[in-house]
Scaffold this motif. Structure first.
Motif, PDB file in Angstrom:
ATOM      1  N   MET A  27       0.848  -1.201   0.000  1.00  0.00           N
ATOM      2  CA  MET A  27       0.000   0.000   0.000  1.00  0.00           C
ATOM      3  C   MET A  27       0.877   1.242   0.000  1.00  0.00           C
ATOM      4  N   THR A  28       0.329   2.328  -0.518  1.00  0.00           N
ATOM      5  CA  THR A  28       1.100   3.573  -0.504  1.00  0.00           C
ATOM      6  C   THR A  28       1.005   4.205   0.886  1.00  0.00           C
ATOM      7  N   HIS A  29       1.848   5.207   1.109  1.00  0.00           N
ATOM      8  CA  HIS A  29       1.881   5.918   2.391  1.00  0.00           C
ATOM      9  C   HIS A  29       0.487   6.458   2.746  1.00  0.00           C
ATOM     10  N   ASP A  30      -0.133   7.162   1.784  1.00  0.00           N
ATOM     11  CA  ASP A  30      -1.433   7.777   2.066  1.00  0.00           C
ATOM     12  C   ASP A  30      -2.506   6.724   2.319  1.00  0.00           C
ATOM     13  N   GLU A  31      -2.436   5.626   1.577  1.00  0.00           N
ATOM     14  CA  GLU A  31      -3.429   4.565   1.782  1.00  0.00           C
ATOM     15  C   GLU A  31      -3.298   3.977   3.196  1.00  0.00           C
ATOM     16  N   LYS A  32      -2.041   3.821   3.655  1.00  0.00           N
ATOM     17  CA  LYS A  32      -1.844   3.270   5.007  1.00  0.00           C
ATOM     18  C   LYS A  32      -2.442   4.217   6.056  1.00  0.00           C
ATOM     19  N   LEU A  33      -2.227   5.498   5.848  1.00  0.00           N
ATOM     20  CA  LEU A  33      -2.759   6.478   6.810  1.00  0.00           C
ATOM     21  C   LEU A  33      -4.281   6.459   6.835  1.00  0.00           C
ATOM     22  N   GLU A  34      -4.869   6.333   5.645  1.00  0.00           N
ATOM     23  CA  GLU A  34      -6.342   6.297   5.572  1.00  0.00           C
ATOM     24  C   GLU A  34      -6.887   5.064   6.284  1.00  0.00           C
ATOM     25  N   ILE A  35      -6.237   3.929   6.051  1.00  0.00           N
ATOM     26  CA  ILE A  35      -6.720   2.696   6.691  1.00  0.00           C
ATOM     27  C   ILE A  35      -6.534   2.774   8.209  1.00  0.00           C
ATOM     28  N   ALA A  36      -5.401   3.307   8.632  1.00  0.00           N
ATOM     29  CA  ALA A  36      -5.169   3.439  10.079  1.00  0.00           C
ATOM     30  C   ALA A  36      -6.253   4.328  10.700  1.00  0.00           C
ATOM     31  N   ALA A  37      -6.630   5.405  10.011  1.00  0.00           N
ATOM     32  CA  ALA A  37      -7.659   6.300  10.558  1.00  0.00           C
ATOM     33  C   ALA A  37      -8.985   5.549  10.685  1.00  0.00           C
ATOM     34  N   LEU A  38      -9.300   4.717   9.682  1.00  0.00           N
ATOM     35  CA  LEU A  38     -10.563   3.956   9.743  1.00  0.00           C
ATOM     36  C   LEU A  38     -10.522   2.924  10.882  1.00  0.00           C
ATOM     37  N   LEU A  39      -9.353   2.302  11.079  1.00  0.00           N
ATOM     38  CA  LEU A  39      -9.226   1.307  12.163  1.00  0.00           C
ATOM     39  C   LEU A  39      -9.408   1.988  13.514  1.00  0.00           C
TER      40      LEU A  39
END
Ligand code: KIV
Ligand code: ZN
Length: 529
Positions: free
Chosen positions: A32-44
């Motif tokens: 995953m890209t950096h931004d995608e990881k951040l988005e998923i972490a926010a959802l978690l």
């Protein structure tokens, strides 16, 4: 015996530790890209995950940056990073997680005979290493998790010995991994029970269960461990993970909710957010969810046979053990069409769990109108595919498909005329191939020469009917690096090329980002000081 008469608030709390961004992302192709990881972490974080394992900071500069950015943005969840049993890994991990409101260091070493042979340590040397590294981690952080990798194939006496050492050295959570997905439910429970009974100080720490799904028993093994006393489940969204994956978060959480009568444990998860994050992870990882996957599969709540439909109409509970709304699936399937306006689209997106900003909504609306022009009825799944398609392409991508025209027929090779923008400059070509998709892929190869090899090409119809959108997944491999692209379109060839271009863009992005010689895939299971 568990007490099934306790009220919800009296029930034992089981912590949910999500490792989608670490163990899940290690799955070849799921990068995953950096931004995608951040988005998923926010959802978690928003859905109530207790601990997010955000990555493996020593693995690469990119991993380090992602873990520290996730630590900084964290609101409620504890943010954890992985480190092998050496000071350098542990220091790097601490540097990344220390910005979190609640940081955790997770350090591990393989303790089974096979894994002990890798660093070439005898039992005593390994015990000493565990003592030293856990003490070192604990001096940096007061929240330390320790894992004896391949615990389920480690001799019981030795496992008790090293768990005791880790607890004495300051570990606050002891994770028991079934690294190769070898155990079975009864054995999983017996192992936790044995450790709780035999290890001095076991009652002062939390025991966690970390299961892999090689024999399809990861969920059952995790739940059995909980019944035996584990109070943390390690899992991933959609069960993403190497080989057959990890325990699926949605499965254990919904099992504990639906069968709370016989498994009286509570989690802090807002289950109505499950579908949304499942779709997001499927999109960014490029691993589509299988149709009959428990909880989040497209068919998980579909009742097609006549008997089922009849029963469902009379009483939904006849065949349904949980309501679609419990996992965040909209109850209605309001069909949209070309006369539906922005307000209707916004309401529909909200129903589906997407809260888009004004610009994103504008973009989806334009694409929705274009789709509605080509397709009489636009279903929920079409809209989800539109959003996912939007999520996989970015304005700054090196390659962008500008124009495609294919000529098909029963006689002769198929032809593709294509214009591809490469770093902002349009290039056009005609190519032939064995079928329209082959011709179009050949055109991409001629316009942007590369030596990536096609590992997977998969097409799914989003809905029924000949005007259905197709979602296409393409997985490419270049010099050991794997990337997956996805795209949707009512034209299967267009979707295929977009998915191919998307996978190429991801490979290019990785090539540009990765520090030479620093890739997670190379360091995962080797362990040295
Ligand atoms: O499966 C495993 O053993 C792991 C460890 C690193 C915890 O993922
Ligand atoms: Zn694992």
């Amino acid at each position: 015996m568990t007490d099934t008469t306790k009220t919800a608030s009296e029930q034992d709390r089981v912590l949910i530790f999500d490792t989608t961004l670490r163990d899940g992302e290690q799955s070849p192709g799921a990068t995953m890209t950096h931004d995608e990881k951040l988005e998923i972490a926010a959802l978690l974080d928003e859905m109530g995950v207790d601990i997010i394992e955000a990555g493996f900071p020593i693995a690469s500069e990119g991993d380090f940056e992602a873990v520290s950015a996730i630590a900084r943005q964290s609101k409620t969840s504890t943010i954890c990073g992985l480190a092998r049993a050496n000071y350098k890994d542990i220091d790097r991990c601490w540097e990344a997680v220390k910005h979190a409101r609640s940081p955790r260091i997770h350090t591990f070493i393989g303790t089974s005979p096979l894994h002990r042979a890798i660093p070439n340590l005898d039992m005593d040397q390994m015990a000493e290493r565990i003592h030293d590294t856990v003490s070192h981690a604990r001096n940096l952080c007061d929240n330390v998790q320790w894992s004896p990798m391949d615990a389920t194939r480690t001799e019981h006496d030795y496992l008790c010995r090293v768990v005791e050492i880790a607890i004495k050295a300051g570990a606050t959570t002891i994770n028991i991994p079934d690294t190769v997905g070898y155990t079975a439910p009864r054995e999983s429970a017996d192992l936790i029970r044995m450790l709780l009974e035999r290890v001095p100080g076991a009652d002062t720490v939390i025991f966690a269960t970390h299961c892999h799904n090689d024999l399809g028993m990861a969920t059952a093994n995790a739940l059995a461990a909980v019944e035996a006393g584990a109070r943390q489940i390690e899992c991933t969204i959609n069960g993403l993970g190497e080989r057959a994956g990890n325990t699926a978060l949605e499965e254990v959480v919904m099992a504990l909710k639906v069968r709370n009568d016989i498994m009286p444990y509570r989690t802090g998860i807002d289950t109505t957010r499950i579908m949304n994050i499942s779709r997001k992870v499927a999109t960014v990882s490029g691993f589509p969810v299988q149709f009959n996957k428990a909880i989040v599969g497209k068919n998980a709540f579909a009742h097609e046979s006549g008997i089922h439909q009849d029963g469902m109409l009379k009483n939904a509970q006849t065949f349904e053990i949980m309501r679609p709304a419990d996992v965040g699936l909209a109850d209605t399937s309001l069909v949209m069409g070309k006369h539906s306006g922005r307000a209707a689209l916004r309401a529909k997106l909200k129903d589906l769990g997407y809260d888009l900003g004004e610009n994103q909504l504008n973009d989806v609306f334009v694409r929705f109108k274009a789709l509605a022009d080509r397709k009489k009825e636009v279903f929920d799944d079409d809209i989800v595919a539109l959003i996912q398609d939007q999520a996989t392409s970015a304005e700054h991508d090196v390659l962008q498909l500008k124009r495609l025209r294919v000529v098909c027929g029963t006689d002769g090779p198929q032809e593709a005329e294509m214009t591809l923008s490469v770093e902002g400059v349009d290039h056009s070509i005609d190519a032939t191939g064995d079928g329209p998709v082959d011709a179009a892929f050949n055109a991409v190869k001629m316009l942007y020469p590369h030596h990536a090899r096609l590992h997977l090409y998969q097409v799914h119809a989003v809905t029924e009917g000949t005007d259905a959108q197709a979602t296409v997944s393409v997985r490419l491999e270049e010099d050991g690096k794997i990337a997956t692209g996805q795209a949707a379109d009512t034209d299967t060839v267009v979707a295929s090329v977009k998915a191919y271009v998307n996978a190429l863009n991801r490979l290019i992005h990785r090539r540009q980002k990765s520090a030479p010689g620093a890739d997670m895939k190379d360091v995962h299971y080797s362990s040295h000081a």
